[in-house]
Design an enzyme around this catalytic site. Structure first.
Site, PDB file in Angstrom:
ATOM      1  N   HIS A  35      16.028 -85.696 -69.115  1.00  0.00           N
ATOM      2  CA  HIS A  35      17.475 -85.593 -69.242  1.00  0.00           C
ATOM      3  C   HIS A  35      18.286 -86.562 -68.200  1.00  0.00           C
ATOM      4  CE1 HIS A  35      17.086 -81.102 -70.536  1.00  0.00           C
ATOM      5  NE2 HIS A  35      17.092 -81.984 -71.500  1.00  0.00           N
ATOM      6  N   ARG A  73      11.120 -72.716 -73.540  1.00  0.00           N
ATOM      7  CA  ARG A  73      10.185 -72.841 -72.592  1.00  0.00           C
ATOM      8  C   ARG A  73      10.386 -72.088 -71.189  1.00  0.00           C
ATOM      9  NH1 ARG A  73      12.316 -78.614 -72.838  1.00  0.00           N
ATOM     10  NH2 ARG A  73      11.143 -79.662 -74.544  1.00  0.00           N
ATOM     11  N   ARG A  97      16.645 -94.413 -77.670  1.00  0.00           N
ATOM     12  CA  ARG A  97      16.231 -93.522 -76.623  1.00  0.00           C
ATOM     13  C   ARG A  97      14.792 -93.535 -76.508  1.00  0.00           C
ATOM     14  NH1 ARG A  97      15.100 -87.248 -76.939  1.00  0.00           N
ATOM     15  NH2 ARG A  97      15.238 -86.570 -75.029  1.00  0.00           N
ATOM     16  N   GLU A 123      25.051 -89.243 -73.931  1.00  0.00           N
ATOM     17  CA  GLU A 123      24.064 -90.047 -73.829  1.00  0.00           C
ATOM     18  C   GLU A 123      23.929 -91.222 -74.754  1.00  0.00           C
ATOM     19  OE1 GLU A 123      20.212 -87.499 -72.898  1.00  0.00           O
ATOM     20  OE2 GLU A 123      21.690 -86.133 -73.848  1.00  0.00           O
ATOM     21  N   ASN A 170      17.775 -92.170 -82.129  1.00  0.00           N
ATOM     22  CA  ASN A 170      16.989 -91.168 -81.461  1.00  0.00           C
ATOM     23  C   ASN A 170      16.083 -90.758 -82.391  1.00  0.00           C
ATOM     24  OD1 ASN A 170      15.852 -88.977 -79.992  1.00  0.00           O
ATOM     25  ND2 ASN A 170      17.834 -88.033 -79.281  1.00  0.00           N
TER      26      ASN A 170
END
Length: 415
Positions: free
Chosen positions: A189, A250, A99, A396, A7
């Site tokens: 996600h 965010r 990823r 993940e 990743n």
């Protein structure tokens, strides 16, 4: 197969080395051989490496770019010093799983990486200018270090949400903006939502077609997905990861007119306002203290800080409101699933989000809720709850490793 999962970010590389094959996937006996991260690439990098020891080894090294970081990881994994079981040379790494943040409308499943696939990922750079270029750097770095003949697979954050119907993914904008520029909701996600939906049906012993759940990935980034018959039918993140729930830094949903209003009042460019919405808003912006939910909960508990409490309440209110909206979108659900750093570990946040959902039959069990943290999975509602609430830690990297094996072996991908 020993699968290296990468990743790659702009200045970081996270990795895991997982031993798995089709039989191990079927009986859930995959083995995690090593994991770690390299941060602050481009200077004196901070390195964390872990095999079987409970605590990672930490060190520093000068690493100039992503290729140097990937080479460092592979050299360490193959060394006697690492003690990684079954890995003594490059030949013991059998595939790489990457990823990739954005696959646009083209990539609806994980794929073996070819030059054409790389060009397809490049075509999505406009949609993810901060992420896809670094993902490509990781792909190229692994090719250079391990050789172009080693199988590599791209697993896309957006792929799981490609089952959204038009009424869910289109914005009420002039339709030509979608036709010309593919302006639409993509969602993110996806690998996490897909994994916890899979684990939920494993825990329940039900088929994919019976999986009707609302999944909440709550961490520094947050999103919610409505899953009907195993497919994602709506999700909170949109064209970018900025839309939806309140997150660490965010803003989540806002009135679009705020951008021009703030730009005019503060003398900022639209790009500067976008940075403000992505980096200075959310929990950090409301509290003025931190984007870390653990610190906000401690501040509210110990000092009764008003803005810390306000940030927590807004975070939980927005999540609860989305649950109600997505229950309508999915036509009712059998369960609500919490995952992500906050979702997996904060019983207090789970309680606050579920408060007021008793009208739909949600009845939390305080003891079960308090006991679920640090990797424990299971139901946290009472046995008489009409809607189950579950905590399922996401994984993940494991799903990326499994998809890599399936792609390499030509086996069907299980969504």
């Amino acid at each position: 197969m020993n699968v290296l999962v990468l990743n790659c970010g702009s200045s970081s590389v996270k990795f895991q080395l997982i031993a798995t094959d089709l039989e191990q996937i079927a009986d859930n006996s995959d083995r995690r051989l090593a994991r770690g991260s390299i941060e602050r690439i481009g200077g004196e990098a901070i390195i964390s490496l872990q095999t079987t020891d409970p605590e990672p080894e930490r060190s520093t090294a000068t690493l100039r770019d992503t290729r140097a970081a990937v080479e460092f990881i592979i050299r360490w994994a193959c060394s006697e010093e690492s003690g990684v079981a079954g890995v003594q040379s490059l030949a013991d790494i059998h595939a790489v799983g990457h990823r990739v943040v954005h696959g646009g409308e083209r990539f609806t499943h994980s794929v073996l990486i070819t030059d054409e696939v790389v060009r397809g990922i490049e075509d999505c750079i406009d949609l993810a200018p901060l992420h896809n270029p670094t993902n490509i750097k990781g792909i190229m770095a692994a090719r250079e270090v391990l050789g172009s003949g080693l199988p590599a697979v791209a697993v896309f954050d957006t792929a799981f949400h490609q089952t959204l119907p038009e009424q869910a993914y289109l914005y009420a904008l002039p339709y030509q903006l979608y036709r010309r520029h593919r302006v639409r909701r993509y969602g993110f996600h996806g690998t996490s939502h897909r994994y916890v939906a899979y684990r939920y049906r494993q825990l329940r012993g039900i088929r994919r077609e019976e999986t009707n759940v609302i999944t909440l990935h709550l961490g520094n980034g947050c999103s919610i997905a409505a899953i009907r018959a195993g497919d994602s039918v709506d999700t909170s993140m949109g064209l970018t990861p900025l839309e939806g729930l309140v997150m660490g830094t965010r803003s989540g949903d806002i009135d679009p007119a705020i951008v021009d209003f703030v730009a005019a009042k503060e003398g900022l460019t639209s790009r500067e306002v976008e940075t403000l919405l992505n980096k200075q808003s959310g929990l950090l912006g409301i509290s003025g203290l931190t984007n870390d939910m653990r610190e906000l909960l401690a501040e509210a508990r110990e000092n009764n800080d008003r803005r810390a409490r306000l940030a927590i309440e807004i975070f939980c209110y927005r999540a609860r409101k989305y649950i109600g909206a997505f229950l309508a979108a999915v036509g009712g659900a059998d369960a609500i699933v919490f995952t992500g750093g906050i979702g997996e570990n904060s019983a207090e946040i789970r309680t606050k989000i579920c408060a007021g959902l008793d009208w739909m039959g949600v009845r939390l069990d305080a003891e079960r809720n308090a006991a679920h943290h640090d990797g424990r999975e299971g139901m946290i509602t009472r046995d008489d709850s009409l809607v189950g609430v579950y905590v399922i830690p996401t994984d993940e990297e494991l799903l990326i490793a499994r998809d890599t094996v399936r792609c390499v072996r030509g086996a069907p991908q299980r969504y």
